[in-house]
Motif scaffolding. Sequence first.
Motif, short mmCIF file in Angstrom:
data_model
loop_
_atom_site.label_atom_id
_atom_site.label_comp_id
_atom_site.label_asym_id
_atom_site.label_seq_id
_atom_site.Cartn_x
_atom_site.Cartn_y
_atom_site.Cartn_z
N LYS A 127 -17.84 54.57 44.59
CA LYS A 127 -17.29 55.90 44.99
C LYS A 127 -16.95 56.18 46.50
O LYS A 127 -17.91 55.85 47.39
CB LYS A 127 -18.18 57.16 44.41
CG LYS A 127 -18.40 57.11 43.05
CD LYS A 127 -19.27 58.54 42.69
CE LYS A 127 -19.36 58.49 41.25
NZ LYS A 127 -20.25 59.73 40.80
N SER A 128 -15.98 56.95 46.82
CA SER A 128 -15.80 57.35 48.24
C SER A 128 -15.72 58.89 48.00
O SER A 128 -16.18 59.45 46.99
CB SER A 128 -14.66 56.85 48.82
OG SER A 128 -13.42 57.48 48.26
N LYS A 129 -15.54 59.50 49.09
CA LYS A 129 -15.52 61.11 49.22
C LYS A 129 -14.30 61.48 48.46
O LYS A 129 -14.27 62.53 48.04
CB LYS A 129 -15.62 61.62 50.64
CG LYS A 129 -14.40 61.31 51.15
CD LYS A 129 -14.36 61.97 52.68
CE LYS A 129 -13.33 61.56 53.64
NZ LYS A 129 -13.03 62.33 54.65
N ASP A 130 -13.21 60.73 48.18
CA ASP A 130 -12.01 61.18 47.81
C ASP A 130 -11.60 60.54 46.32
O ASP A 130 -10.82 60.97 45.63
CB ASP A 130 -10.75 60.64 48.52
CG ASP A 130 -10.85 61.24 50.09
OD1 ASP A 130 -11.18 62.60 49.86
OD2 ASP A 130 -10.76 60.62 50.96
N TRP A 131 -12.38 59.45 46.00
CA TRP A 131 -11.97 58.97 44.60
C TRP A 131 -13.23 57.86 44.09
O TRP A 131 -14.13 57.63 44.90
CB TRP A 131 -10.66 57.95 44.82
CG TRP A 131 -10.91 56.93 45.88
CD1 TRP A 131 -9.96 57.48 47.23
CD2 TRP A 131 -11.54 55.62 46.31
NE1 TRP A 131 -10.22 56.09 48.09
CE2 TRP A 131 -11.14 55.25 47.72
CE3 TRP A 131 -12.21 54.83 45.45
CZ2 TRP A 131 -11.75 54.15 48.04
CZ3 TRP A 131 -12.74 53.97 45.98
CH2 TRP A 131 -12.56 53.47 47.36
N GLU A 132 -13.08 57.45 42.95
CA GLU A 132 -14.00 56.65 42.39
C GLU A 132 -13.34 55.46 41.54
O GLU A 132 -12.43 55.78 40.84
CB GLU A 132 -14.97 57.17 41.65
CG GLU A 132 -14.88 57.97 40.36
CD GLU A 132 -15.79 58.44 39.57
OE1 GLU A 132 -16.30 57.95 38.43
OE2 GLU A 132 -16.27 59.58 40.12
N ILE A 133 -13.89 54.32 41.36
CA ILE A 133 -13.44 53.31 40.53
C ILE A 133 -14.43 52.63 39.72
O ILE A 133 -15.57 52.24 40.10
CB ILE A 133 -12.94 52.23 41.34
CG1 ILE A 133 -11.86 52.64 42.39
CG2 ILE A 133 -12.31 50.96 40.51
CD1 ILE A 133 -11.29 51.26 43.24
N ASP A 134 -14.29 52.91 38.40
CA ASP A 134 -15.44 52.40 37.39
C ASP A 134 -15.25 51.07 36.87
O ASP A 134 -14.34 50.47 36.96
CB ASP A 134 -15.90 53.75 36.64
CG ASP A 134 -14.66 54.02 35.72
OD1 ASP A 134 -13.66 53.39 35.64
OD2 ASP A 134 -14.74 55.03 34.95
N ASN A 135 -16.38 50.77 36.02
CA ASN A 135 -16.01 49.52 35.28
C ASN A 135 -15.65 48.17 35.97
O ASN A 135 -14.97 47.53 35.72
CB ASN A 135 -15.18 49.90 34.13
CG ASN A 135 -15.53 50.84 33.10
OD1 ASN A 135 -16.87 50.90 32.71
ND2 ASN A 135 -14.67 51.80 32.86
N ILE A 136 -16.70 48.02 36.97
CA ILE A 136 -16.44 46.90 37.86
C ILE A 136 -17.48 45.71 37.68
O ILE A 136 -18.76 45.87 37.50
CB ILE A 136 -16.58 47.10 39.47
CG1 ILE A 136 -15.39 48.31 39.65
CG2 ILE A 136 -16.11 46.20 40.23
CD1 ILE A 136 -15.79 49.12 41.09
N ASP A 137 -17.05 44.71 37.36
CA ASP A 137 -18.00 43.45 37.16
C ASP A 137 -17.57 42.42 37.79
O ASP A 137 -18.38 41.46 38.27
CB ASP A 137 -18.01 42.98 35.69
CG ASP A 137 -16.90 42.09 35.21
OD1 ASP A 137 -15.85 42.28 36.06
OD2 ASP A 137 -17.01 41.52 34.14
N ALA A 138 -16.45 42.31 38.70
CA ALA A 138 -16.19 41.23 39.78
C ALA A 138 -15.36 41.91 41.13
O ALA A 138 -14.36 42.82 40.57
CB ALA A 138 -15.16 40.35 39.11
N ILE A 139 -15.58 41.53 42.03
CA ILE A 139 -14.63 41.85 43.18
C ILE A 139 -14.15 40.82 44.08
O ILE A 139 -15.06 39.88 44.40
CB ILE A 139 -15.75 42.85 44.29
CG1 ILE A 139 -16.17 44.09 43.40
CG2 ILE A 139 -14.80 43.25 45.32
CD1 ILE A 139 -17.09 45.01 44.13
N LEU A 140 -13.02 40.83 44.28
CA LEU A 140 -12.58 39.63 45.15
C LEU A 140 -12.13 40.27 46.68
O LEU A 140 -11.74 41.42 46.53
CB LEU A 140 -11.03 39.22 44.43
CG LEU A 140 -11.27 38.59 42.98
CD1 LEU A 140 -9.88 38.10 42.48
CD2 LEU A 140 -12.26 37.49 42.97
N PHE A 141 -12.38 39.36 47.54
CA PHE A 141 -12.20 39.93 48.95
C PHE A 141 -11.17 38.85 49.66
O PHE A 141 -11.40 37.51 49.58
CB PHE A 141 -13.67 39.65 49.68
CG PHE A 141 -14.68 40.68 49.43
CD1 PHE A 141 -14.84 41.84 49.76
CD2 PHE A 141 -15.31 40.29 48.01
CE1 PHE A 141 -15.81 43.09 49.51
CE2 PHE A 141 -16.48 41.17 47.66
CZ PHE A 141 -16.56 42.38 48.28
#
Length: 253
Positions: A5-19
């Motif tokens: 979550k940020s102050k402007d939005w949210e992203i749910d159902n995350i099990d993997a993050i690529l950088f």
Amino acid sequence: MITLKSKDWEIDNIDAILFDKDGTFIDLHYFWGQMTELRAIEVIEKYSLDKNLFTQICLTLGYDTQTGKMLKDGITAMYSRPIIIEIFCKYLNSIVAKATEQEIEQIFDSVSDSFYKNMEKYTKPIDDAIDFIKSIKKYNIKTGIVTSDSKESALLTIKHFGWENLFDVVIGRESTTETKESGVPVKMALEILNSTPETSIMIGDAPMDYIAAKNAGVERTILVASGQIPKDDLLKTSKYSLESLSELVIEIL
């Protein structure tokens, strides 16, 4: 699974993050500025060019020696390595008429070899990003690096800073013949992680990262203004844009 979550939005159902690497968790301006200067010196020596062309060559490669900053619309920011070499070769041919893409690639490789032997002098982490990665690993989130730089470079960086436990997979330019923008490297990373586009996100610092994720079916990409591009410009590409990864709040689903 987690929610970000940020102050402007949210992203749910995350099990993997690529950088992405440079500009996302490694200080891009310092790293690529030094690399660009070394490449310019080698090019001048190779083609016996006037040394006064040094500044212009750096600018063509996307680095402003006066400000010490990579240009947000420079070729290093906008394109993957094969396209950078193609564009740069055309520039050299306009002033030399002898350069080939193969020669430029050899120069880039030669500089990289010597550069990485002394990488502790050229590499600086983005502390907020590293803190964030350490935080998500506490929740057993799968992580990976997808970079246009070489896999060897990324692995050397990880080893140098003792980050072996922070990343589960590394995909670099030699991992596939396809460019980062094609989406193939992102797909490869997700396959190795045994994750899906629907439960994964990409985090990068440039539109290229958004395109790479999109072409792999990953619809959610966070862009952070820690590289060359201001947040206002990043918002034109992704609504999930931030000044810093320190703005994110992690929640467990």
